[in-house]
Design an enzyme around this catalytic site. Structure first.
Site, mmCIF file in Angstrom:
data_model
loop_
_atom_site.group_PDB
_atom_site.id
_atom_site.type_symbol
_atom_site.label_atom_id
_atom_site.label_comp_id
_atom_site.label_asym_id
_atom_site.label_seq_id
_atom_site.Cartn_x
_atom_site.Cartn_y
_atom_site.Cartn_z
ATOM 1 N N HIS A 18 0.863 -1.204 0.000
ATOM 2 C CA HIS A 18 0.000 0.000 0.000
ATOM 3 C C HIS A 18 0.887 1.238 0.000
ATOM 4 O O HIS A 18 1.486 1.579 1.017
ATOM 5 C CB HIS A 18 -0.894 0.007 1.253
ATOM 6 C CG HIS A 18 -1.867 1.162 1.289
ATOM 7 N ND1 HIS A 18 -3.210 0.982 1.570
ATOM 8 C CD2 HIS A 18 -1.706 2.495 1.102
ATOM 9 C CE1 HIS A 18 -3.828 2.150 1.544
ATOM 10 N NE2 HIS A 18 -2.926 3.095 1.275
ATOM 11 N N HIS A 20 1.380 5.448 -1.757
ATOM 12 C CA HIS A 20 0.972 6.579 -2.594
ATOM 13 C C HIS A 20 2.216 7.159 -3.243
ATOM 14 O O HIS A 20 3.085 7.677 -2.544
ATOM 15 C CB HIS A 20 0.271 7.654 -1.751
ATOM 16 C CG HIS A 20 -0.955 7.143 -1.068
ATOM 17 N ND1 HIS A 20 -2.209 7.241 -1.626
ATOM 18 C CD2 HIS A 20 -1.113 6.485 0.110
ATOM 19 C CE1 HIS A 20 -3.097 6.673 -0.802
ATOM 20 N NE2 HIS A 20 -2.453 6.208 0.259
ATOM 21 N N HIS A 141 -10.471 1.084 2.241
ATOM 22 C CA HIS A 141 -10.232 2.133 3.237
ATOM 23 C C HIS A 141 -11.416 2.052 4.192
ATOM 24 O O HIS A 141 -12.516 2.494 3.869
ATOM 25 C CB HIS A 141 -10.147 3.512 2.580
ATOM 26 C CG HIS A 141 -9.821 4.599 3.565
ATOM 27 N ND1 HIS A 141 -8.605 5.240 3.617
ATOM 28 C CD2 HIS A 141 -10.547 5.119 4.593
ATOM 29 C CE1 HIS A 141 -8.591 6.110 4.617
ATOM 30 N NE2 HIS A 141 -9.763 6.054 5.216
ATOM 31 N N ASP A 252 1.498 2.634 3.503
ATOM 32 C CA ASP A 252 0.641 3.814 3.336
ATOM 33 C C ASP A 252 1.477 5.095 3.328
ATOM 34 O O ASP A 252 1.005 6.147 3.765
ATOM 35 C CB ASP A 252 -0.455 3.877 4.413
ATOM 36 C CG ASP A 252 -1.543 4.892 4.070
ATOM 37 O OD1 ASP A 252 -1.676 5.244 2.888
ATOM 38 O OD2 ASP A 252 -2.251 5.334 4.999
HETATM 39 C C1 NCD Z 1 -3.534 9.123 2.097
HETATM 40 C C2 NCD Z 1 -3.167 10.148 1.037
HETATM 41 O O1 NCD Z 1 -2.700 11.247 1.395
HETATM 42 O O2 NCD Z 1 -3.351 9.868 -0.151
HETATM 43 N N1 NCD Z 1 -3.477 9.747 3.396
HETATM 44 C C3 NCD Z 1 -3.323 9.114 4.581
HETATM 45 O O3 NCD Z 1 -3.402 9.793 5.618
HETATM 46 N N2 NCD Z 1 -3.099 7.828 4.655
HETATM 47 C C4 NCD Z 1 -4.859 8.540 1.779
HETATM 48 C C5 NCD Z 1 -5.229 7.350 2.625
HETATM 49 O O4 NCD Z 1 -4.660 6.272 2.467
HETATM 50 O O5 NCD Z 1 -6.093 7.505 3.480
HETATM 51 ZN ZN ZN Z 2 -3.327 5.082 1.715
#
Ligand code: NCD
Ligand code: ZN
Length: 351
Positions: A18, A20, A141, A252
Site C-alpha cells: 500500500h 501513494h 479504506h 501507506d
Molecule cells: C492518504 C493520502 O494522502 O493519499 N493519506 C493518509 O493519511 N493515509 C490517503 C489514505 O490512504 O487515506
Molecule cells: Zn493510503
C-alpha cells in the site's frame, strides 16, 4: 531470514502492499525511495483525477517506471479507484489484461482525493460480484465518514456497518482491510475466513495518538485512519509479529508538501518511504521478533495475492542514521517520518 551477525539483517526482498506515489514532480521525487527498498508495490489510485480506467492505469504505470533508474528492478502493481458508476466490465478486463491487480474502495470523502469515492456500498454490488467471481482483491479504506461518528470510532463502525454485511453478501470476495488501526480490526480479520487480510503501516506500529499532541499540535503525525490509543497500537504490534499470514506490510507512505501539512487545514498522510524498513525493523526488534519480520514483509503479502515470492534480498545494518529533515527538489519540500531523529538501523541495499 538469516542474521549472520546481530548487526546485520538480511531478508528476502519485501513488497509494499500500500503506497501513494503521486504524480508529476512528486512522483519523480518519491518513487525511487519506495523502489530502492521494495521489489513491488501496490500503488494507490487516488490521483486527481483518480485512476478509473485501464488506459489511465497503463499510462500511470509508465510514468512510475519512467521515474525510477533503469537499473532498478521494480514492479508497480496498479489499482482501480472504485466509484458509484464504475463499469464492472472495465475492472474485469483490466484485471484479465494484467493492468489492475486490485480495486480500491474509498468511501466518498474519507481521505485525500476521495471525493469521487463510493457513496453507498450497495452501488457497487455489481462490481463486487464480478470481482468475487474472478478472484480480484478488494482493498478497503475502512472508515465511515458520517458526521455523527467520532473520528476515532470510524474504523470500528465501518467494520460493523459496512464490511461485515458486505462479506455476508460476498463471502468469497478477497478483501484486504488497509492500514488497520484498531483492536476491533485485528480481531475481525483474525476471526473472519481465509479470504480476508490486512495491511499494517510502520507508523501505526510505532506511535499512538498522543504523538500528534506532544507539546503542541504535530501535523506530521496526522494520517488517516488517525492513530488510536495505546491499547490499539499494542493489538497491531501483536498481530504484526504473530506470524499469522493474514497480516502483512503496507506502509501507506503518503507524501504531502510541508506547506500542505503545516496548514490551518493540514492534509492527512505520513511520508515513511525513506525509512520504511528501518521503522518496521525497529518495531520487530523491540518485540524480540526480528525472526518474524521476513514473513510479514516478504511472504504473506505475495501468498495472499497469489503472486510469486521475490528472489532477491535486502540488507539492513545496525548503524545509526540521522534521518534528513526534508526530501526536496526545487521548491517541493516533503518531511519524512522521523525527520531529524536518529534510527538504530540503516537500509544498505536491495539486490
Ligand atoms: C492518504 C493520502 O494522502 O493519499 N493519506 C493518509 O493519511 N493515509 C490517503 C489514505 O490512504 O487515506
Ligand atoms: Zn493510503
Amino acid at each position: 531470514m538469516s542474521t549472520a551477525a546481530v548487526d546485520r539483517l538480511t531478508l528476502r526482498s519485501p513488497d509494499d502492499w500500500h503506497v501513494h506515489l503521486r504524480d508529476g514532480v512528486t512522483l519523480a521525487l518519491v518513487a525511487d525511495l519506495t523502489a530502492r527498498q521494495f521489489a513491488r508495490a501496490i500503488v494507490m489510485p487516488n490521483l486527481a483525477p483518480p485512476v478509473t480506467t485501464i488506459a489511465a492505469a497503463r499510462a500511470y504505470r509508465e510514468r512510475i517506471l519512467g521515474s525510477i533508474p533503469a537499473e532498478r528492478t521494480f514492479t508497480p502493481l496498479m489499482t482501480a479507484y472504485l466509484t458509484d458508476r464504475i463499469d464492472p466490465e472495465e475492472i474485469a478486463r483490466g484485471h484479465a489484461e494484467g493492468v489492475f491487480t486490485a480495486s480500491k474502495l474509498y468511501p466518498a470523502g474519507a481521505t485525500t482525493n476521495a471525493a469521487a469515492g463510493v457513496t453507498d456500498i450497495r452501488h457497487i454490488d455489481g462490481v463486487l460480484e464480478r470481482m468475487q467471481a474472478i478472484g480480484m482483491p478488494l482493498l478497503v479504506h475502512g472508515e465511515v465518514v458520517d458526521d455523527d461518528i467520532d473520528v476515532f470510532d470510524r474504523e470500528a463502525v465501518f467494520i460493523e456497518r459496512v464490511l461485515a454485511p458486505m462479506l455476508a453478501r460476498f463471502p468469497e470476495l478477497k478483501v484486504i482491510l488497509e492500514h488497520i488501526t484498531t483492536r476491533e480490526a485485528v480481531d475481525f480479520v483474525r476471526e473472519t475466513g481465509p479470504g480476508v487480510a490486512a495491511t499494517i503501516t510502520a507508523h501505526h506500529l510505532a506511535f499512538n495518538r498522543n504523538a500528534m499532541f506532544v507539546g503542541g499540535i504535530r501535523p506530521h503525525y496526522y494520517c488517516l485512519p488517525v492513530a488510536k490509543r495505546e491499547q490499539h497500537r499494542q493489538a497491531l504490534r501483536a498481530a504484526a509479529i504473530s506470524g499469522n499470514p493474514k497480516f502483512f506490510l503496507g506502509t501507506d507512505s503518503a507524501p504531502h508538501t510541508v506547506a500542505d501539512k503545516e496548514s490551518a487545514c493540514g492534509c492527512a498522510g505520513i511520508f515513511s518511504a525513506p525509512v520504511a524498513l528501518e521503522s518496521y525493523a525497529t518495531t520487530f526488534e523491540e518485540e524480540h521478533a526480528l525472526d518474524r519480520l521476513e514473513g510479514f514483509a516478504s511472504e504473506y503479502g505475495p501468498r495472499f495475492y497469489g503472486l510469486p515470492l521475490n528472489e532477491g534480498t535486502v540488507t539492513l545494518i545496525r548503524s545509526p542514521q540521522v534521518v534528513p529533515e526534508l526530501v526536496a527538489t526545487g521548491d517541493l519540500r516533503i518531511r519524512p517520518l522521523y525527520a531529524g531523529e536518529t534510527l538504530a538501523w540503516t537500509f544498505l541495499q536491495r539486490s
